[in-house]
Design a protein around this motif. Structure first.
Motif, PDB file in Angstrom:
ATOM      1  N   LYS A   1      34.541  25.259  35.502  1.00  0.00           N
ATOM      2  CA  LYS A   1      35.859  25.220  34.856  1.00  0.00           C
ATOM      3  C   LYS A   1      36.761  26.298  35.455  1.00  0.00           C
ATOM      4  N   VAL A   2      36.226  27.491  35.624  1.00  0.00           N
ATOM      5  CA  VAL A   2      37.029  28.586  36.191  1.00  0.00           C
ATOM      6  C   VAL A   2      37.396  28.248  37.629  1.00  0.00           C
ATOM      7  N   LEU A   3      36.454  27.679  38.372  1.00  0.00           N
ATOM      8  CA  LEU A   3      36.709  27.367  39.782  1.00  0.00           C
ATOM      9  C   LEU A   3      37.721  26.240  39.923  1.00  0.00           C
ATOM     10  N   GLN A   4      37.685  25.267  39.009  1.00  0.00           N
ATOM     11  CA  GLN A   4      38.674  24.187  39.110  1.00  0.00           C
ATOM     12  C   GLN A   4      40.073  24.751  38.880  1.00  0.00           C
ATOM     13  N   ALA A   5      40.185  25.631  37.889  1.00  0.00           N
ATOM     14  CA  ALA A   5      41.498  26.254  37.613  1.00  0.00           C
ATOM     15  C   ALA A   5      41.918  27.105  38.807  1.00  0.00           C
ATOM     16  N   SER A   6      40.955  27.801  39.402  1.00  0.00           N
ATOM     17  CA  SER A   6      41.273  28.653  40.556  1.00  0.00           C
ATOM     18  C   SER A   6      41.682  27.823  41.765  1.00  0.00           C
ATOM     19  N   CYS A   7      41.112  26.623  41.875  1.00  0.00           N
ATOM     20  CA  CYS A   7      41.470  25.724  42.987  1.00  0.00           C
ATOM     21  C   CYS A   7      42.976  25.527  43.018  1.00  0.00           C
ATOM     22  N   GLU A   8      43.489  25.100  41.865  1.00  0.00           N
ATOM     23  CA  GLU A   8      44.919  24.789  41.790  1.00  0.00           C
ATOM     24  C   GLU A   8      45.749  26.043  42.068  1.00  0.00           C
TER      25      GLU A   8
ATOM     26  N   ALA B   1      42.083  37.907  48.382  1.00  0.00           N
ATOM     27  CA  ALA B   1      41.212  38.977  47.868  1.00  0.00           C
ATOM     28  C   ALA B   1      40.865  38.725  46.408  1.00  0.00           C
ATOM     29  N   LYS B   2      41.861  38.293  45.630  1.00  0.00           N
ATOM     30  CA  LYS B   2      41.611  38.015  44.201  1.00  0.00           C
ATOM     31  C   LYS B   2      40.648  36.828  44.044  1.00  0.00           C
ATOM     32  N   ALA B   3      40.864  35.797  44.866  1.00  0.00           N
ATOM     33  CA  ALA B   3      39.989  34.612  44.800  1.00  0.00           C
ATOM     34  C   ALA B   3      38.572  34.972  45.241  1.00  0.00           C
ATOM     35  N   MET B   4      38.449  35.795  46.277  1.00  0.00           N
ATOM     36  CA  MET B   4      37.120  36.187  46.790  1.00  0.00           C
ATOM     37  C   MET B   4      36.360  36.961  45.719  1.00  0.00           C
ATOM     38  N   ASN B   5      37.071  37.910  45.092  1.00  0.00           N
ATOM     39  CA  ASN B   5      36.458  38.725  44.038  1.00  0.00           C
ATOM     40  C   ASN B   5      35.961  37.836  42.909  1.00  0.00           C
ATOM     41  N   ARG B   6      36.792  36.854  42.511  1.00  0.00           N
ATOM     42  CA  ARG B   6      36.422  35.961  41.401  1.00  0.00           C
ATOM     43  C   ARG B   6      35.244  35.079  41.781  1.00  0.00           C
ATOM     44  N   ILE B   7      35.234  34.568  42.998  1.00  0.00           N
ATOM     45  CA  ILE B   7      34.128  33.704  43.451  1.00  0.00           C
ATOM     46  C   ILE B   7      32.825  34.493  43.489  1.00  0.00           C
ATOM     47  N   PHE B   8      32.894  35.745  43.951  1.00  0.00           N
ATOM     48  CA  PHE B   8      31.686  36.580  43.955  1.00  0.00           C
ATOM     49  C   PHE B   8      31.179  36.773  42.521  1.00  0.00           C
ATOM     50  N   ILE B   9      32.081  37.065  41.587  1.00  0.00           N
ATOM     51  CA  ILE B   9      31.665  37.284  40.187  1.00  0.00           C
ATOM     52  C   ILE B   9      30.975  36.034  39.635  1.00  0.00           C
ATOM     53  N   LEU B  10      31.541  34.870  39.946  1.00  0.00           N
ATOM     54  CA  LEU B  10      31.009  33.621  39.373  1.00  0.00           C
ATOM     55  C   LEU B  10      29.630  33.274  39.920  1.00  0.00           C
TER      56      LEU B  10
ATOM     57  N   ASN C   1      38.205  52.066  53.485  1.00  0.00           N
ATOM     58  CA  ASN C   1      39.402  52.144  52.631  1.00  0.00           C
ATOM     59  C   ASN C   1      39.693  50.833  51.903  1.00  0.00           C
ATOM     60  N   LEU C   2      38.844  49.812  52.139  1.00  0.00           N
ATOM     61  CA  LEU C   2      39.075  48.499  51.530  1.00  0.00           C
ATOM     62  C   LEU C   2      38.118  48.251  50.367  1.00  0.00           C
ATOM     63  N   SER C   3      38.517  47.407  49.428  1.00  0.00           N
ATOM     64  CA  SER C   3      37.607  47.023  48.332  1.00  0.00           C
ATOM     65  C   SER C   3      36.522  46.116  48.897  1.00  0.00           C
ATOM     66  N   TYR C   4      35.520  45.836  48.085  1.00  0.00           N
ATOM     67  CA  TYR C   4      34.383  45.019  48.507  1.00  0.00           C
ATOM     68  C   TYR C   4      34.845  43.653  49.024  1.00  0.00           C
ATOM     69  N   ALA C   5      35.690  42.988  48.262  1.00  0.00           N
ATOM     70  CA  ALA C   5      36.169  41.646  48.645  1.00  0.00           C
ATOM     71  C   ALA C   5      37.109  41.751  49.845  1.00  0.00           C
TER      72      ALA C   5
ATOM     73  N   ASN D   1      38.949  39.361  34.222  1.00  0.00           N
ATOM     74  CA  ASN D   1      39.322  40.782  34.066  1.00  0.00           C
ATOM     75  C   ASN D   1      38.539  41.758  34.925  1.00  0.00           C
ATOM     76  N   SER D   2      37.389  41.340  35.452  1.00  0.00           N
ATOM     77  CA  SER D   2      36.508  42.334  36.068  1.00  0.00           C
ATOM     78  C   SER D   2      36.609  42.328  37.591  1.00  0.00           C
ATOM     79  N   ASP D   3      35.843  43.235  38.171  1.00  0.00           N
ATOM     80  CA  ASP D   3      35.757  43.365  39.632  1.00  0.00           C
ATOM     81  C   ASP D   3      34.293  43.145  39.985  1.00  0.00           C
ATOM     82  N   PHE D   4      34.025  42.585  41.179  1.00  0.00           N
ATOM     83  CA  PHE D   4      32.635  42.219  41.489  1.00  0.00           C
ATOM     84  C   PHE D   4      31.700  43.417  41.386  1.00  0.00           C
TER      85      PHE D   4
END
Ligand code: SDX
Length: 434
Positions: A322-329, A222-231, A196-200, A85-88
């Protein structure tokens, strides 16, 4: 040692029969600690804990890990919820300030970070001093350490405003520094950050845009990058964070402390594991070869370890894995990529988890086991994997560093030792030696 009550332990010297009361300190959740700060003064003994397997180095409010249950909280929020749900930069604000930001707070924080993303133009000269084939982590160590020679106005660690500016500069500039290290390695021109761009999005732009054509941000990436940064943002008192705290405890400037953290993270037992996992999977090559590598990993005479497996704290599945494995697929599916390494990794995990060696030792995949497969699909070279880990972990490093500086009980870190070298002996002149 015997437990006197919930408040203390009694240490008994078996030779003299003398008792020493050691107070127990309780946190909000998780294990309590036995306060040994008076131990040497009262017993003339040190504790002994190479690798700090049972040692708490500090008090912290940032991150809590329950290794047995596989739980990771940042200021009380589960990593799964933040990743979903969050942003980096929202997680960065949470780690720095302790609460999720209001909309106005988030807008101001994003703007403050955005307007610190450019580097001093002379810093670009540092890149040209490196060989083109320099590992980008070597470049990161050098360039980040050099920041203290450019930003003198944010090196006074006793000034809360200077500390905030230094922290914001580090968070803001790491993507620019990282992307420049990549561009330099492939001989392409640097891209300046785009406000004008988000961090990711901005990081992806600086990494993959070329002057010859427009660059369109792929929302999947962009969504994957943001999630990887958060993790990868923070993880309690791991080796690199402890390095940053120890460097900071001497009063070293924040840029030097982060450079020390980058150096520590580089090791294959730590953040360098994500790069090592891809190398290992490529070496295994095929499912039929997995048993041979699992056998090597179990062989005490073989230094080979299953990279991306095991963890000092997690004796359960690393929730980030676990989150990264799900994100892989999800990411590979969205990108239409069928990477056989993902199937190989899943097979390797399955076979290892069926082996009693791994089961007995509670060895599970950690954050590094699946991250490289996503990063490879996103177009990052293996050499950049640990750089991305350092980029994201900078948020945790600066937040932990600041918490240490603000801790009234903090002192310069100075462990002692069990000395097993020679006792005092007289000097022997050269002409009298055997
Ligand atoms: C990170 O601390 C953090 O929070 C780090 C991190 C973060 O976000 O900051 O989570 C990021 O660094 C993750 C870990 C990445 N490293 C790897 O994937 C490298 C492979 N893993 C191992 O080197 C190891 O598991 C460590 C370094 C991660 C943890 O080592 P420990 O806690 O010192 O455990 P250990 O070496 O004492 O191992 C216990 C037993 C040993 O066997 P015995 O002596 O009991 O017979 O388990 C064995 C080890 O030999 N073992 C492994 C193994 N990991 C541990 N055997 C084979 N393969 C492995 N990967």
């Amino acid at each position: 040692m015997s437990k006197s009550n919930a408040g203390s332990y009694t240490l008994t010297d078996n030779q003299t029969g003398q008792n020493f009361e050691l107070p127990v300190l309780h946190g909000s959740i998780g294990p309590s600690v036995i306060d040994v700060r008076r131990l040497y003064a009262e017993t003339d003994h040190f504790t002994y804990d190479p690798g700090y397997t049972s040692t708490g180095s500090c008090e912290s409010k940032l991150t809590y890990i329950d290794g047995d249950e596989g739980i990771l909280l940042h200021r009380g929020y589960r990593i799964e919820d933040l990743a979903e749900n969050s942003d980096f930069l929202e997680v960065a604000y949470l780690l720095l300030y302790g609460e999720l930001p209001t909309e106005a707070e988030q807008t101001k924080f994003d703007s403050d970070i955005t307007y610190h993303t450019m580097l001093h133009e002379q810093l670009i000269n540092f890149y040209r001093g490196f060989r083109r084939d320099a590992h980008p982590m070597a470049i990161m160590c050098g360039v980040v350490g050099a920041l203290s020679s450019f930003y003198h106005d944010s090196t006074d660690i006793t000034d809360p405003h200077a500390r905030m500016v230094a922290m914001y500069r580090m968070i803001a500039k790491m993507p620019t520094i990282a992307a420049m290290a990549y561009k330099y390695s492939i001989g392409q021109p640097f891209n300046y950050p785009q406000n004008n761009l988000s961090y990711a999005e901005n990081f992806l732009y600086m990494m993959f845009a070329v002057p010859a054509e427009d660059y369109e941000i792929n929302p999947v990436l962009a969504k994957a990058m943001n999630r990887i940064f958060i993790l990868h943002a923070d993880h309690e008192q791991n080796a690199s964070t402890s390095t940053v705290r120890l460097a900071g405890s001497s009063g070293a400037n924040p840029f030097a402390c982060i450079a020390a953290g980058i150096a520590s993270l580089w090791g294959p037992a730590h953040g360098g594991a994500n790069e090592a996992v891809l190398q290992m999977l490529n070496e295994i090559g095929h499912k039929d070869n997995i048993p041979e590598f699992v056998k090597k990993a179990k062989d005490k005479d073989d230094p080979f370890r299953l990279m991306g497996f095991g963890h000092r704290v997690y004796k359960n599945y690393d929730p980030r894995a676990k989150v990264l494995q799900a994100s892989c697929e999800e990411v590979l599916g969205d990108l239409g990529i069928n990477d056989p390494l993902l199937e190989l990794a899943v097979d390797l995990e399955k076979l290892a988890r069926e082996d009693e060696y791994f089961v007995e030792r509670n060895l599970y995949p950690n954050v590094d086991f699946y991250s490289g497969i996503i990063l490879k699909a996103m177009g990052f070279p293996t050499s950049m994997f640990t750089v991305l880990f350092a980029l994201a972990r900078t948020v945790g490093w600066v937040a932990q560093w600041n918490e240490m500086i603000e801790d009234p009980s903090q002192k310069i870190g100075r462990p002692r030792q069990l000395y097993t070298g020679p006792a005092e002996r007289p000097y022997v002149g050269l002409n009298k030696r055997g």
